[in-house]
Design a protein around this motif. Structure first.
Motif, PDB file in Angstrom:
ATOM      1  N   GLU A 257     -34.751  66.670 -12.057  1.00  0.00           N
ATOM      2  CA  GLU A 257     -33.422  66.458 -12.628  1.00  0.00           C
ATOM      3  C   GLU A 257     -32.884  65.089 -12.228  1.00  0.00           C
ATOM      4  O   GLU A 257     -32.267  64.385 -13.038  1.00  0.00           O
ATOM      5  CB  GLU A 257     -32.473  67.567 -12.177  1.00  0.00           C
ATOM      6  CG  GLU A 257     -31.171  67.586 -12.954  1.00  0.00           C
ATOM      7  CD  GLU A 257     -30.303  68.797 -12.658  1.00  0.00           C
ATOM      8  OE1 GLU A 257     -29.173  68.844 -13.186  1.00  0.00           O
ATOM      9  OE2 GLU A 257     -30.748  69.680 -11.900  1.00  0.00           O
ATOM     10  N   VAL A 261     -31.794  62.052 -14.920  1.00  0.00           N
ATOM     11  CA  VAL A 261     -30.528  61.323 -14.906  1.00  0.00           C
ATOM     12  C   VAL A 261     -30.788  59.820 -14.799  1.00  0.00           C
ATOM     13  O   VAL A 261     -30.188  59.017 -15.523  1.00  0.00           O
ATOM     14  CB  VAL A 261     -29.634  61.803 -13.747  1.00  0.00           C
ATOM     15  CG1 VAL A 261     -28.401  60.911 -13.614  1.00  0.00           C
ATOM     16  CG2 VAL A 261     -29.221  63.258 -13.956  1.00  0.00           C
ATOM     17  N   ARG A 264     -31.875  58.310 -18.095  1.00  0.00           N
ATOM     18  CA  ARG A 264     -30.797  58.129 -19.072  1.00  0.00           C
ATOM     19  C   ARG A 264     -30.042  56.828 -18.841  1.00  0.00           C
ATOM     20  O   ARG A 264     -29.422  56.285 -19.767  1.00  0.00           O
ATOM     21  CB  ARG A 264     -29.825  59.321 -19.017  1.00  0.00           C
ATOM     22  CG  ARG A 264     -30.355  60.560 -19.718  1.00  0.00           C
ATOM     23  CD  ARG A 264     -29.262  61.563 -19.976  1.00  0.00           C
ATOM     24  NE  ARG A 264     -28.802  62.225 -18.764  1.00  0.00           N
ATOM     25  CZ  ARG A 264     -29.374  63.293 -18.227  1.00  0.00           C
ATOM     26  NH1 ARG A 264     -30.461  63.814 -18.797  1.00  0.00           N
ATOM     27  NH2 ARG A 264     -28.882  63.852 -17.148  1.00  0.00           N
ATOM     28  N   LEU A 311     -24.534  55.890 -13.027  1.00  0.00           N
ATOM     29  CA  LEU A 311     -25.623  56.775 -12.593  1.00  0.00           C
ATOM     30  C   LEU A 311     -25.165  57.627 -11.413  1.00  0.00           C
ATOM     31  O   LEU A 311     -25.347  58.851 -11.411  1.00  0.00           O
ATOM     32  CB  LEU A 311     -26.849  55.947 -12.224  1.00  0.00           C
ATOM     33  CG  LEU A 311     -28.128  56.724 -11.871  1.00  0.00           C
ATOM     34  CD1 LEU A 311     -29.353  55.893 -12.188  1.00  0.00           C
ATOM     35  CD2 LEU A 311     -28.165  57.128 -10.401  1.00  0.00           C
ATOM     36  N   GLU A 314     -22.765  60.287 -12.569  1.00  0.00           N
ATOM     37  CA  GLU A 314     -23.383  61.445 -13.219  1.00  0.00           C
ATOM     38  C   GLU A 314     -24.083  62.344 -12.207  1.00  0.00           C
ATOM     39  O   GLU A 314     -24.059  63.575 -12.340  1.00  0.00           O
ATOM     40  CB  GLU A 314     -24.376  61.004 -14.295  1.00  0.00           C
ATOM     41  CG  GLU A 314     -24.958  62.198 -15.045  1.00  0.00           C
ATOM     42  CD  GLU A 314     -25.843  61.849 -16.227  1.00  0.00           C
ATOM     43  OE1 GLU A 314     -26.507  62.763 -16.737  1.00  0.00           O
ATOM     44  OE2 GLU A 314     -25.868  60.665 -16.630  1.00  0.00           O
ATOM     45  N   LEU A 315     -24.710  61.762 -11.187  1.00  0.00           N
ATOM     46  CA  LEU A 315     -25.330  62.593 -10.154  1.00  0.00           C
ATOM     47  C   LEU A 315     -24.287  63.471  -9.469  1.00  0.00           C
ATOM     48  O   LEU A 315     -24.547  64.649  -9.179  1.00  0.00           O
ATOM     49  CB  LEU A 315     -26.045  61.712  -9.122  1.00  0.00           C
ATOM     50  CG  LEU A 315     -27.288  60.962  -9.596  1.00  0.00           C
ATOM     51  CD1 LEU A 315     -27.874  60.140  -8.457  1.00  0.00           C
ATOM     52  CD2 LEU A 315     -28.342  61.923 -10.146  1.00  0.00           C
ATOM     53  N   ARG A 318     -23.091  66.290 -11.912  1.00  0.00           N
ATOM     54  CA  ARG A 318     -24.071  67.358 -12.081  1.00  0.00           C
ATOM     55  C   ARG A 318     -24.374  68.106 -10.783  1.00  0.00           C
ATOM     56  O   ARG A 318     -25.242  68.972 -10.759  1.00  0.00           O
ATOM     57  CB  ARG A 318     -25.373  66.782 -12.656  1.00  0.00           C
ATOM     58  CG  ARG A 318     -25.225  66.296 -14.090  1.00  0.00           C
ATOM     59  CD  ARG A 318     -26.498  65.740 -14.661  1.00  0.00           C
ATOM     60  NE  ARG A 318     -26.329  65.418 -16.066  1.00  0.00           N
ATOM     61  CZ  ARG A 318     -26.473  66.283 -17.067  1.00  0.00           C
ATOM     62  NH1 ARG A 318     -26.807  67.541 -16.810  1.00  0.00           N
ATOM     63  NH2 ARG A 318     -26.284  65.907 -18.317  1.00  0.00           N
TER      64      ARG A 318
END
Length: 332
Positions: A257, A261, A264, A311, A314-315, A318
């Motif tokens: 995962e 990420v 992306r 980045l 987003e980590l 999530r």
């Protein structure tokens, strides 16, 4: 009681963000030729690495000999050299067999003996200087003193402090893959640096609980090793290793995962793994082992790769990083 903190020794830790770990050129797991070892160190130098780490344990002294030979003609004032004490090398009564049981593909010409006494420290450093063929050692780490904590604290550390006061060593450190013992040293001694392996990465932030905040408070610098957690964060796939064993399914899923990420955002997972520790103010350097020019060139390129703030955001969003985990601030 916490020991009052003197001004930290920083000169020896300002060499470069990327440090070269020389276990690989000590034939870690598989042989490396003398020529490949020399070219790997040269590639590190050519990619801006100025911090080199070794130990008697690595290849029964082979790593120290090869690293010293490769550095010998380079300007001594431009790089930092660290080695370790705690394991003395003694000639073996039998030269049959190899050292693969300890992880190194070298003949079993010597055996290791744990020794964190003052005499053991002096002898270890004398032997290391002879193998290295260099004039001094900038950082001396107490190497894996987990089962010898009291002797390391009451005998080895005071001797290193005495040698530091004499200018024989530049800085004192402790190198380990756990957090409780180095925190004890940071709290109760005048240690300069901690080498922490595997406990501050994208998959494991144990170092954040106590050690890193304490180090920041006390002015102790931290070198982070094992940012790939023995391979999983370099290439997450079934069969990859995490802390030197097959990665559990849940850990592998988390690594995959993380990789998704990163993809992306156009960032290799290796780049994010190398940059992540610098989010904490105590971290001075990331240490990466290499056994070929290609490996060290890749590490240098990955560390230079831009990792955008989006980045890290987003980590966190999530749940792959907790809200309290510091992240690097990208400078445009």
């Amino acid at each position: 009681m916490t020991t009052p903190r003197r001004p930290p020794v920083t000169r020896a830790l300002a060499a470069s963000e990327l440090a070269f770990g020389a276990a690989g050129i000590g034939n870690l797991f598989t042989p490396v030729s003398d020529e490949d070892a020399a070219s790997t160190v040269a590639a590190a130098w050519n990619n801006g690495v100025r911090h080199f780490d070794t130990a008697p344990h690595y290849g029964l002294g082979l790593s120290e000999r090869r690293l010293g030979e490769a550095l010998r003609d380079l300007p001594r004032e431009q790089y930092t050299l660290s080695t370790k004490v705690g394991r003395l090398l003694e000639p073996s009564s039998s030269t049959d067999g190899d050292d693969l049981a300890n992880g190194f593909a070298v003949p079993a010409t010597h055996r290791r003996r744990w020794d964190f006494s003052a005499h053991g420290v002096r002898r270890s450093l004398e032997d290391s200087l002879e193998r290295l063929g260099l004039d001094r050692i900038d950082i001396v780490y107490l190497h894996d003193p987990d089962d010898h904590a009291d002797q390391a604290l009451t005998e080895a550390y005071p001797e290193l402090e005495h040698l530091r006061a004499q200018g024989i060593v530049g800085a004192i450190g402790i190198g380990t893959n756990q957090t409780a013992l180095p925190a004890r040293f940071v709290r109760h001694t005048d240690i300069d640096v901690v080498l922490l392996a595997g406990r501050y990465s994208l998959l494991d932030q144990q170092g954040l609980t106590e050690l890193l905040p304490l180090a920041a408070e006390r002015g102790v610098r931290v070198v982070i090793g094992g940012v790939f957690n023995s391979g999983l964060l370099a290439d997450p796939r079934p069969g990859a290793t995490f802390d030197y064993a097959a990665a559990p399914d849940a850990v592998l899923a988390r690594a995959l995962e993380l990789k998704a990420v990163c993809a992306r955002h156009g960032v290799p997972l290796r780049a994010a793994a190398l940059r992540f520790p610098f989010g904490h103010s105590a971290v001075a350097t990331v240490l990466v082992g290499a056994r070929s020019p290609a490996e060290i060139q890749d590490a240098a390129a990955m560390l230079r790769h831009r990792v955008p703030a989006a980045l890290w955001a987003e980590l966190r969003q999530r749940g792959l990083l907790a809200p309290n985990v510091p992240v690097p601030q990208e400078v445009d």
